[in-house]
Write an enzyme that holds these catalytic residues in place. Sequence first.
Site, PDB file in Angstrom:
ATOM      1  N   HIS A  30       0.979  -1.211   0.137  1.00  0.00           N
ATOM      2  CA  HIS A  30       0.012  -0.196  -0.004  1.00  0.00           C
ATOM      3  C   HIS A  30       1.061   1.199   0.020  1.00  0.00           C
ATOM      4  O   HIS A  30       2.009   1.388   1.404  1.00  0.00           O
ATOM      5  CB  HIS A  30      -0.873   0.190   1.341  1.00  0.00           C
ATOM      6  CG  HIS A  30      -1.669   0.889   0.804  1.00  0.00           C
ATOM      7  ND1 HIS A  30      -2.751   1.231  -0.219  1.00  0.00           N
ATOM      8  CD2 HIS A  30      -2.252   1.844   2.195  1.00  0.00           C
ATOM      9  CE1 HIS A  30      -3.669   2.271   0.448  1.00  0.00           C
ATOM     10  NE2 HIS A  30      -3.216   2.334   1.393  1.00  0.00           N
ATOM     11  N   HIS A  42      -2.970   9.052   0.931  1.00  0.00           N
ATOM     12  CA  HIS A  42      -3.408   7.909  -0.320  1.00  0.00           C
ATOM     13  C   HIS A  42      -4.971   7.264  -0.679  1.00  0.00           C
ATOM     14  O   HIS A  42      -5.488   7.899   0.080  1.00  0.00           O
ATOM     15  CB  HIS A  42      -2.504   6.441   0.741  1.00  0.00           C
ATOM     16  CG  HIS A  42      -3.349   6.295   2.193  1.00  0.00           C
ATOM     17  ND1 HIS A  42      -4.227   5.002   2.026  1.00  0.00           N
ATOM     18  CD2 HIS A  42      -3.786   7.033   3.413  1.00  0.00           C
ATOM     19  CE1 HIS A  42      -5.376   4.909   3.618  1.00  0.00           C
ATOM     20  NE2 HIS A  42      -4.374   6.339   4.679  1.00  0.00           N
ATOM     21  N   CYS A 152      -3.074   2.727  -5.809  1.00  0.00           N
ATOM     22  CA  CYS A 152      -2.454   3.987  -4.621  1.00  0.00           C
ATOM     23  C   CYS A 152      -1.013   3.674  -4.992  1.00  0.00           C
ATOM     24  O   CYS A 152      -0.613   5.213  -4.606  1.00  0.00           O
ATOM     25  CB  CYS A 152      -2.486   3.198  -3.058  1.00  0.00           C
ATOM     26  SG  CYS A 152      -1.372   1.185  -3.321  1.00  0.00           S
TER      27      CYS A 152
END
Length: 264
Positions: A30, A42, A152
Amino acid sequence: MGLLSNRVQRESLKPGDHIYSWRAAYIYAHHGIYVGDDKVIHFTRRGQEVGTGTVLDVLLISSGPARSHQPCSTCTPPEEGQGVMSSCLNCFLSGGVLYRFEYAVTPALFLAKARGGTCTLAVSDPDDAVVHRAKYLLENGFGCYNLFKNNCEDFAIYCKTGLLVVEQGTLGQSGQAVSIIGGPLAAVLSTPLRLVTTNVYGMAATAVAVYCASRYVADIGMRKDVVKISAEDLTRRLATGSLQVVEPQISATPARGSPLLLTQ
């Protein structure tokens, strides 16, 4: 940071850093932009780090680090449908290890890091420009989240470089997407070479070479089909429909899912 790991300590972070943390036994990472004051911006799918709308989400989330059910006192819950969110560093890491994504690496170092999604040949913009993009998109959005086409990592790379792909049906900019797709694709593309050699080591070396080549040409720092676009112009184009996620087209070139594409 070095050849083996991009792991860093919290104390070394500065606003504008592209950071990431591995999830689900290193299946995916991530990514986000550290903006200072222990905050990370994010891109998610309604607060979830991954999102495909399939049973794959259950597998990835359930195999990730355990999350606390106690609400964080410093993080604002994501709004329904809002993909870009701000979290404290602890919530972003979710029990994982902190890594920093590298920019302007040499071709040798890029190819030596066989796993995509850790570095790029592209040059980062100044930190203040990176933070501005992240904060602006926090308020105005980054389009629809898609695990393979607009994820992301795509968000973080855009914040760092301001670059977007402009041609439909070409490779995207997410390094971990090409790692997932590129490995099996390299094996398929190298299959005809079995007519040349039946040596298992030779075939394996060929598949690795094809995989590395696909990663190299797909990197945002090597591509010619990109354009620099401001965050303000990006959101304006999203609102008018001239910027959207489109389906990737099959071609002879090793490909991965396309991120936001500019329609002319």
